[in-house]
Write a protein that holds these residues in place. Structure first.
Motif, PDB file in Angstrom:
ATOM      1  N   ALA A   1      -7.520  -7.297 -19.713  1.00  0.00           N
ATOM      2  CA  ALA A   1      -7.915  -7.299 -18.305  1.00  0.00           C
ATOM      3  C   ALA A   1      -7.050  -6.335 -17.506  1.00  0.00           C
ATOM      4  O   ALA A   1      -5.891  -6.095 -17.843  1.00  0.00           O
ATOM      5  CB  ALA A   1      -7.777  -8.712 -17.725  1.00  0.00           C
ATOM      6  N   PRO A   2      -7.605  -5.768 -16.406  1.00  0.00           N
ATOM      7  CA  PRO A   2      -6.802  -4.879 -15.552  1.00  0.00           C
ATOM      8  C   PRO A   2      -5.578  -5.590 -14.978  1.00  0.00           C
ATOM      9  O   PRO A   2      -4.513  -4.990 -14.850  1.00  0.00           O
ATOM     10  CB  PRO A   2      -7.793  -4.484 -14.447  1.00  0.00           C
ATOM     11  CG  PRO A   2      -9.145  -4.716 -15.032  1.00  0.00           C
ATOM     12  CD  PRO A   2      -9.002  -5.870 -15.957  1.00  0.00           C
ATOM     13  N   ASP A   3      -5.724  -6.859 -14.607  1.00  0.00           N
ATOM     14  CA  ASP A   3      -4.601  -7.656 -14.120  1.00  0.00           C
ATOM     15  C   ASP A   3      -4.416  -8.820 -15.088  1.00  0.00           C
ATOM     16  O   ASP A   3      -5.027  -9.875 -14.923  1.00  0.00           O
ATOM     17  CB  ASP A   3      -4.874  -8.175 -12.703  1.00  0.00           C
ATOM     18  CG  ASP A   3      -3.715  -9.000 -12.157  1.00  0.00           C
ATOM     19  OD1 ASP A   3      -2.687  -9.131 -12.856  1.00  0.00           O
ATOM     20  OD2 ASP A   3      -3.834  -9.529 -11.042  1.00  0.00           O
ATOM     21  N   PRO A   4      -3.601  -8.639 -16.138  1.00  0.00           N
ATOM     22  CA  PRO A   4      -3.530  -9.652 -17.191  1.00  0.00           C
ATOM     23  C   PRO A   4      -3.075 -11.021 -16.714  1.00  0.00           C
ATOM     24  O   PRO A   4      -3.513 -12.034 -17.254  1.00  0.00           O
ATOM     25  CB  PRO A   4      -2.530  -9.046 -18.191  1.00  0.00           C
ATOM     26  CG  PRO A   4      -1.757  -8.039 -17.418  1.00  0.00           C
ATOM     27  CD  PRO A   4      -2.703  -7.505 -16.403  1.00  0.00           C
ATOM     28  N   PHE A   5      -2.217 -11.071 -15.706  1.00  0.00           N
ATOM     29  CA  PHE A   5      -1.705 -12.369 -15.265  1.00  0.00           C
ATOM     30  C   PHE A   5      -2.728 -13.153 -14.446  1.00  0.00           C
ATOM     31  O   PHE A   5      -2.493 -14.305 -14.106  1.00  0.00           O
ATOM     32  CB  PHE A   5      -0.411 -12.189 -14.474  1.00  0.00           C
ATOM     33  CG  PHE A   5       0.767 -11.878 -15.346  1.00  0.00           C
ATOM     34  CD1 PHE A   5       1.437 -12.873 -16.027  1.00  0.00           C
ATOM     35  CD2 PHE A   5       1.186 -10.583 -15.518  1.00  0.00           C
ATOM     36  CE1 PHE A   5       2.511 -12.592 -16.850  1.00  0.00           C
ATOM     37  CE2 PHE A   5       2.267 -10.270 -16.336  1.00  0.00           C
ATOM     38  CZ  PHE A   5       2.927 -11.281 -17.008  1.00  0.00           C
TER      39      PHE A   5
ATOM     40  N   HIS B   1       4.757 -13.430 -25.986  1.00  0.00           N
ATOM     41  CA  HIS B   1       3.744 -12.421 -25.697  1.00  0.00           C
ATOM     42  C   HIS B   1       3.516 -12.253 -24.197  1.00  0.00           C
ATOM     43  O   HIS B   1       3.025 -11.214 -23.753  1.00  0.00           O
ATOM     44  CB  HIS B   1       2.437 -12.800 -26.399  1.00  0.00           C
ATOM     45  CG  HIS B   1       2.615 -13.130 -27.850  1.00  0.00           C
ATOM     46  ND1 HIS B   1       3.112 -12.213 -28.755  1.00  0.00           N
ATOM     47  CD2 HIS B   1       2.415 -14.277 -28.543  1.00  0.00           C
ATOM     48  CE1 HIS B   1       3.188 -12.787 -29.954  1.00  0.00           C
ATOM     49  NE2 HIS B   1       2.777 -14.031 -29.845  1.00  0.00           N
ATOM     50  N   LEU B   2       3.898 -13.256 -23.398  1.00  0.00           N
ATOM     51  CA  LEU B   2       3.827 -13.096 -21.943  1.00  0.00           C
ATOM     52  C   LEU B   2       4.864 -12.083 -21.467  1.00  0.00           C
ATOM     53  O   LEU B   2       4.646 -11.374 -20.484  1.00  0.00           O
ATOM     54  CB  LEU B   2       4.037 -14.443 -21.246  1.00  0.00           C
ATOM     55  CG  LEU B   2       2.881 -15.432 -21.369  1.00  0.00           C
ATOM     56  CD1 LEU B   2       3.269 -16.770 -20.754  1.00  0.00           C
ATOM     57  CD2 LEU B   2       1.620 -14.900 -20.713  1.00  0.00           C
ATOM     58  N   THR B   3       5.998 -12.004 -22.159  1.00  0.00           N
ATOM     59  CA  THR B   3       6.980 -10.968 -21.843  1.00  0.00           C
ATOM     60  C   THR B   3       6.373  -9.583 -22.053  1.00  0.00           C
ATOM     61  O   THR B   3       6.591  -8.669 -21.254  1.00  0.00           O
ATOM     62  CB  THR B   3       8.241 -11.130 -22.722  1.00  0.00           C
ATOM     63  OG1 THR B   3       8.838 -12.402 -22.454  1.00  0.00           O
ATOM     64  CG2 THR B   3       9.255 -10.039 -22.429  1.00  0.00           C
ATOM     65  N   GLU B   4       5.587  -9.446 -23.112  1.00  0.00           N
ATOM     66  CA  GLU B   4       4.915  -8.168 -23.369  1.00  0.00           C
ATOM     67  C   GLU B   4       3.977  -7.820 -22.211  1.00  0.00           C
ATOM     68  O   GLU B   4       3.935  -6.671 -21.758  1.00  0.00           O
ATOM     69  CB  GLU B   4       4.133  -8.243 -24.670  1.00  0.00           C
ATOM     70  CG  GLU B   4       3.450  -6.934 -25.046  1.00  0.00           C
ATOM     71  CD  GLU B   4       2.711  -7.035 -26.361  1.00  0.00           C
ATOM     72  OE1 GLU B   4       2.199  -5.993 -26.816  1.00  0.00           O
ATOM     73  OE2 GLU B   4       2.628  -8.145 -26.932  1.00  0.00           O
TER      74      GLU B   4
END
Length: 285
Positions: free
Chosen positions: A134-138, A160-163
């Motif tokens: 997604a363009p805005d992953p969060f 993987h959230l750090t990535e």
């Protein structure tokens, strides 16, 4: 008469002691609230501490976390202790005083307290495919980590959230390897230091590298704080640095995005600040 004087002095001492305790409690609670605000616990938004998801399968796993005969999710002791230290620093001081020990749930996660909702293992990479694309992953996170301000402990291999955090436009320094098989370190990608490379492990004998970074996803929105190192020793040192220096960080940075790059001694765990960046500008604490 002397007895009355002694009794009066005792009452006065008791009153002053109560006032001093009350003042100390208010001061400690205010400090706890200040740290929570720095990490994005504003209003009714709570914090979620996200630990690395090290999955051990039938034959073990690559690296020092191999456990023969064990299958499941594990986290290194240093990273777990770092999460406990952070959680306790955000807990009401009176609760800390009357509670004998930080509660740990049967799953191994740390229980909730104050602005901290608790801890969660990072969702596996397979659960973050939609977010990654997604363009805005969060904005596309699984429900167990969505909508909170997140403190991400550990590097992108097991968290993987750090990535995703390092991929965010507001991240000011990202892990990078100098050529195939070359030195790992952190590359600054904003402001006057844009392009500068800070070497990590092996640049100095027995030295690791760590970063602390924080940014908001949108105005008044959830905040992402990354505490990651090239080893669990370095990751723990990044949490220690944050807890020791958060007041100065809050005064200088407020809600603006910031990053700190640390060199960490692998034997003592002591860290040395290489550089600090706020909104792309270098600064010294």
């Amino acid at each position: 008469m002397a007895v009355m004087d002694v009794g009066g002095n005792l009452v006065a001492d008791l009153i002053w002691s109560v006032l001093a305790l009350g003042f100390g409690y208010v001061l400690l609670r205010r400090q706890t609230r200040g740290l929570a605000n720095l990490l994005g616990a504003v209003g009714d938004r709570r914090l979620l501490i996200v630990l690395p998801d090290i999955q051990v399968q039938g034959g073990g796993t690559v690296g020092p976390y191999r456990r023969d005969g064990f299958v499941g999710n594990v986290v290194s002791r240093r990273e777990f202790e770092a999460a406990i230290a952070l959680r306790d620093s955000l807990t009401d001081p009176l609760v800390r005083l009357i509670r004998p020990r930080t509660p740990v749930q049967p799953s191994g996660r740390i229980g909730s307290g104050g602005p901290v909702e608790g801890t969660e293992f990072c969702p596996p990479a397979s659960s973050l495919v939609a977010a990654t694309e997604a363009p805005d992953p969060f904005a596309h996170l699984p429900s167990q980590v969505a909508g909170r301000s997140l403190v991400l402990i550990g590097g992108p291999v097991y968290n993987h959230l750090t990535e995703l955090g390092f991929r965010h436009p507001a991240a000011q320094a990202v892990p990078e390897q100098q050529g195939e098989g070359g030195e790992w370190g952190l590359r600054v990608r904003t402001g006057p230091l844009n392009g500068q490379f800070f070497a990590g492990r092996n640049s100095v004998p027995d030295t690791e590298i760590a970063t602390i970074q924080s940014f908001s996803l949108q105005a008044a929105g959830p905040q992402i704080t990354i505490c990651a190192g090239s080893s669990d020793v370095a990751t723990q040192a990044s949490i220690t640095f944050l807890l020791a220096n958060w007041r100065r960080i809050a005064r200088r940075c407020g809600r603006r995005p910031y990053a700190f790059l640390l060199q960490v001694d692998t034997h003592s765990g002591q860290s040395r600040l290489q550089t600090g960046i706020v909104e792309g500008q270098p600064f010294i604490l």
